[in-house]
Scaffold this motif. Structure first.
Motif, PDB file in Angstrom:
ATOM      1  N   SER A 115       0.925   0.642  10.180  1.00 37.45           N
ATOM      2  CA  SER A 115       1.586   0.662   8.867  1.00 37.45           C
ATOM      3  C   SER A 115       2.217   2.298   8.649  1.00 37.45           C
ATOM      4  O   SER A 115       1.644   3.217   8.975  1.00 37.45           O
ATOM      5  N   THR A 117       3.351   4.359   4.846  1.00 41.44           N
ATOM      6  CA  THR A 117       3.468   4.229   3.363  1.00 41.44           C
ATOM      7  C   THR A 117       4.315   5.088   2.881  1.00 41.44           C
ATOM      8  O   THR A 117       4.394   6.410   3.514  1.00 41.44           O
ATOM      9  N   SER A 118       5.218   4.777   2.108  1.00 41.14           N
ATOM     10  CA  SER A 118       6.066   5.817   1.473  1.00 41.14           C
ATOM     11  C   SER A 118       5.870   6.095   0.152  1.00 41.14           C
ATOM     12  O   SER A 118       5.804   5.009  -0.721  1.00 41.14           O
ATOM     13  N   ASP A 119       5.472   7.385  -0.324  1.00 41.09           N
ATOM     14  CA  ASP A 119       5.092   7.607  -1.747  1.00 41.09           C
ATOM     15  C   ASP A 119       6.205   7.700  -2.663  1.00 41.09           C
ATOM     16  O   ASP A 119       6.992   9.090  -2.436  1.00 41.09           O
ATOM     17  N   THR A 217       2.687   1.066  -4.861  1.00 41.36           N
ATOM     18  CA  THR A 217       2.495   1.497  -3.495  1.00 41.36           C
ATOM     19  C   THR A 217       3.752   0.643  -2.479  1.00 41.36           C
ATOM     20  O   THR A 217       3.807  -0.550  -2.953  1.00 41.36           O
ATOM     21  N   ARG A 219       4.610  -0.047   1.324  1.00 41.74           N
ATOM     22  CA  ARG A 219       4.099  -0.132   2.519  1.00 41.74           C
ATOM     23  C   ARG A 219       4.998  -0.824   3.438  1.00 41.74           C
ATOM     24  O   ARG A 219       5.472  -1.951   3.048  1.00 41.74           O
ATOM     25  N   VAL A 221       4.395  -2.949   7.157  1.00 36.61           N
ATOM     26  CA  VAL A 221       3.578  -3.367   8.056  1.00 36.61           C
ATOM     27  C   VAL A 221       4.397  -4.253   9.310  1.00 36.61           C
ATOM     28  O   VAL A 221       5.478  -4.286   9.113  1.00 36.61           O
ATOM     29  N   GLN A 324       5.413  -4.437  -1.292  1.00 33.08           N
ATOM     30  CA  GLN A 324       5.252  -3.624  -2.683  1.00 33.08           C
ATOM     31  C   GLN A 324       4.145  -4.244  -3.587  1.00 33.08           C
ATOM     32  O   GLN A 324       4.033  -5.328  -3.788  1.00 33.08           O
ATOM     33  N   SER A 377      -1.598   4.181  11.092  1.00 31.77           N
ATOM     34  CA  SER A 377      -1.313   4.373   9.809  1.00 31.77           C
ATOM     35  C   SER A 377      -0.844   5.801   9.268  1.00 31.77           C
ATOM     36  O   SER A 377      -1.550   6.767   9.314  1.00 31.77           O
ATOM     37  N   ALA A 379       2.475   8.243   7.014  1.00 26.52           N
ATOM     38  CA  ALA A 379       3.063   8.555   5.606  1.00 26.52           C
ATOM     39  C   ALA A 379       4.061   9.424   5.913  1.00 26.52           C
ATOM     40  O   ALA A 379       3.860  10.258   6.654  1.00 26.52           O
TER      41      ALA A 379
END
Length: 379
Positions: A115, A117-119, A217, A219, A221, A324, A377, A379
């Motif tokens: 995965s 994740t974009s903050d 959040t 993500r 995947v 999301q 995982s 980011a």
């Protein structure tokens, strides 16, 4: 197709008036539901308020608005309020009464299990407008409801791909200039926001206090059946249907739940969460791409959902799936909150939807694909 939503609107309005006044027998008050006329009766459309169909009309809940005529002031006042919100107690359900209903396909040996994740924040800076550059490019107030935006800060109805490429971003990783947007959620019955007299707000029957998410959040995947390929830059995806109340739920896809109960997802109801639990909206975007187009005439056919086993349709490629998850701290009370909508969609939860334009840099998209395919995982 049109009569069924109208009948539901009228029934909901009468139910709301009964709830407010404690009167179970509204027939004596002259508030029984109207008899539906045949479709070929030329007077039917005008008298039932069918000014517009397929999400474009001027119906706007007028059946509810007129239902309280000839009764005391409190009934009329509640009828007007019901017309503005379009909601009834039937639109809400205690999440504890919902059975677990989430099924996840098992991962095969070749699955992409990682995965990325974009903050991009929670829209703390309050970037909002009632535009939709995907569905109504070049049209101011094309959505007739307010959207929250995170990611690209240059997004409005008039944004070109070049504008988006040059725009700033709220995402921590500056290589992600993608546009992520969804209808705002409003707290009802506690005053209105600054847009109470503006298009997209009160002028389009979207009233109440806009709520900034407690958490957001983003993500990407993988696929349970194989590896994913990179998205093309400027790929546009919409998920859900903003007009599902009148169109039917064939394209409805957003889901509602509560923290601690996310194995129970709702499509056509708002959740009432127990103390200590928060409301959750989730958007699972289409994860299959036709390999050619960044958009299509109906904004849907260039992408597709995987089947129940996780496989893409013939001719489509698996891409990183955008998921999301948006969390809100809201009261556990029926009628206390609602999502913005087109006026005639009456703020029904089934109309919830999300929109995405991919503006990742090539370098960052390669990282996304590598992380997802390698099972990491990132980011």
């Amino acid at each position: 197709m049109v009569l069924a939503p109208l009948k539901e609107q009228r029934t909901d309005a009468i139910g709301r008036i009964a709830d407010a006044t404690g009167q179970s027998d509204l027939k004596a008050k002259g508030l029984a539901p109207c008899t539906m006329r045949a479709a070929d009766d030329p007077s039917s459309a005008a008298q039932d308020g069918q000014d517009g169909q397929d999400g474009q009309g001027g119906q706007d809940g007028r059946d509810a608005q007129g239902s309280g005529q000839g009764n005391d002031g409190s009934v009329q006042a509640f009828a007007a309020s019901a017309s503005a919100s379009g909601l009834s107690r039937r639109d809400f359900v205690d999440i504890r009464s919902v059975r677990p209903n989430v099924a996840t396909p098992p991962a095969r040996r070749a699955a992409s299990t990682g995965s990325f994740t974009s903050d991009c924040g929670r829209n703390e800076n309050g970037k909002r407008n009632p535009d939709n550059v995907i569905v109504a490019p070049g049209v101011s107030n094309g959505a007739h409801h307010m959207h929250d935006y995170v990611g690209n800060q240059a997004t409005d109805a008039f944004s070109s791909d070049g504008d988006l490429a040059r725009g700033g971003t709220s995402c921590r990783n500056q290589g992600d200039k993608s546009t992520y947007y969804w209808p705002v959620v409003r707290l009802l019955g506690q005053g209105n926001d600054a847009d109470a007299n503006a298009k997209g707000g009160g002028k389009d029957k979207n009233l109440g206090k806009i709520q900034t998410p407690a958490q957001s959040t983003i993500r990407f995947v993988g696929s349970p059946v194989g590896k994913v390929t990179a998205m093309p830059r400027f790929l546009r995806i919409i998920t859900g249907d903003a007009k599902a109340f009148t169109n039917g739920d064939a394209n409805a896809n957003a889901s509602w739940s509560c923290t601690g109960f996310e194995n129970r997802q709702l499509k056509d109801k708002y959740p009432l969460c127990p103390q200590g639990s928060k409301v959750v909206r989730t958007f699972h975007f289409q994860s299959c791409w036709d390999g050619k187009n960044t958009d299509s005439a109906n904004h849907r056919t260039h992408v597709a959902f995987a089947d129940k086993a996780g496989a893409c349709p013939a001719g489509f490629k698996a891409i990183p799936q955008l998921v999301q998850r948006i969390v809100y701290d809201l009261p556990a009370k029926a009628g206390a909150f609602a999502v913005d909508s087109f006026p005639e969609q009456l703020h029904k939860p089934v109309t919830d939807h999300g929109d995405f334009i991919d503006v990742f840099s090539d370098q960052l998209m390669r990282k996304v694909v590598d992380c997802v395919n390698s099972g990491r995982s990132c980011a």
